[in-house]
Design an enzyme around this catalytic site. Sequence first.
Site, PDB file in Angstrom:
ATOM      1  N   PRO A  77       0.833  -1.207   0.000  1.00  0.00           N
ATOM      2  CA  PRO A  77       0.000   0.000   0.000  1.00  0.00           C
ATOM      3  C   PRO A  77       0.864   1.252   0.000  1.00  0.00           C
ATOM      4  O   PRO A  77       1.928   1.286   0.625  1.00  0.00           O
ATOM      5  CB  PRO A  77      -0.794  -0.106   1.307  1.00  0.00           C
ATOM      6  CG  PRO A  77      -0.659  -1.521   1.737  1.00  0.00           C
ATOM      7  CD  PRO A  77       0.638  -2.013   1.204  1.00  0.00           C
ATOM      8  N   LYS A  78       0.409   2.272  -0.730  1.00  0.00           N
ATOM      9  CA  LYS A  78       1.096   3.572  -0.773  1.00  0.00           C
ATOM     10  C   LYS A  78       0.378   4.514   0.187  1.00  0.00           C
ATOM     11  O   LYS A  78      -0.717   4.983  -0.077  1.00  0.00           O
ATOM     12  CB  LYS A  78       1.071   4.136  -2.200  1.00  0.00           C
ATOM     13  CG  LYS A  78       1.599   5.559  -2.319  1.00  0.00           C
ATOM     14  CD  LYS A  78       3.096   5.611  -2.099  1.00  0.00           C
ATOM     15  CE  LYS A  78       3.630   7.011  -2.364  1.00  0.00           C
ATOM     16  NZ  LYS A  78       3.228   7.984  -1.307  1.00  0.00           N
ATOM     17  N   PHE A  79       1.017   4.775   1.341  1.00  0.00           N
ATOM     18  CA  PHE A  79       0.396   5.637   2.342  1.00  0.00           C
ATOM     19  C   PHE A  79       0.606   7.111   2.006  1.00  0.00           C
ATOM     20  O   PHE A  79       1.632   7.501   1.435  1.00  0.00           O
ATOM     21  CB  PHE A  79       0.966   5.337   3.731  1.00  0.00           C
ATOM     22  CG  PHE A  79       0.423   4.077   4.334  1.00  0.00           C
ATOM     23  CD1 PHE A  79      -0.739   4.100   5.081  1.00  0.00           C
ATOM     24  CD2 PHE A  79       1.056   2.858   4.141  1.00  0.00           C
ATOM     25  CE1 PHE A  79      -1.260   2.941   5.639  1.00  0.00           C
ATOM     26  CE2 PHE A  79       0.544   1.691   4.683  1.00  0.00           C
ATOM     27  CZ  PHE A  79      -0.620   1.730   5.437  1.00  0.00           C
TER      28      PHE A  79
END
Length: 309
Positions: A32-34
């Site tokens: 996931p790209k936070f």
Amino acid sequence: MTALLPPVPVALARPIPTLPIAAPGRQLAYEPKFDGHRLLIFRLADEVQMQARSGRIVTRAFPDLAAAAQRLPVGTVLDGEVVVWVGGRTDFAAVQKRAAAATEARAARLARELPASYAAFDLLASGTDDLRPRPYEQRRALLTMLLEPYGPPLQAVPMTMDPEQAAAWYEAFPAIGVEGLVIKSPDQPYRPGRHWRKLRHSETRDAMVVGVVGPRLRPRALALVLPGDDTPVVSGPLSPAVRAQLTTALRDLPPPPARPADADPPTAIDTVGAWIAYQPIAPELTVEVRQESTVRHAATAVIRLRTPE
């Protein structure tokens, strides 16, 4: 002795339009790209230091994470993203307030009001071993083994090598404020430059306003901090509608302290071929922006002012 000391150049990701699938016999790793603030954590012999993407040491802004990192073995160097959870989703404006804390007292107060979490996605060093030349899959295994006993606020980001699981994450995670996926090859070493890939849900994202270009209440452009970075950029010229929104919002902010006659000039940003001066303001406003490419360089267009929901 420790293997790495700050500053350390960070690995970056280049944007891609679609979810990549590995070739037959190969695999890809999906994370996931936070939507947060990029941070390297160094557990040194006598202290913890934290480095922003630009190389600046920003330890004072995150006393809660520094205290948590004291438990790590000496020589540990983590790469990851600081996020602040508000109402069950990540809040970029909140994490930028944390990052902008100018005094120890304000940093301590914000740590109580907006506690930070650290989503670690790489392990760059362990003890006296520089792990950057090792393949990602080895670094990932060591990272999860290292952090598993600790728990929040230091956690490894989720990762999968199943493209169907990655696609499910991509569809589900926007609800909690995650902006997309980062894709890595299992055999990749860690090195500076855009060798990773990122797939975002939208070309628009939020940015924190840290200054104005031109008159304070009728700015021509804005100085902005984008997610994952701490170096301000200058936006493109503002539309009349955005300028009207900002006039009201800027009027409600406390005025800046008076500058002595012999004070230094306003802060400036190095753009392509020129320095642009801006007046700093308190990081209280968030705008939605879109990255646009021109013949000469990338531009940041301000779409609208974000208002509290």
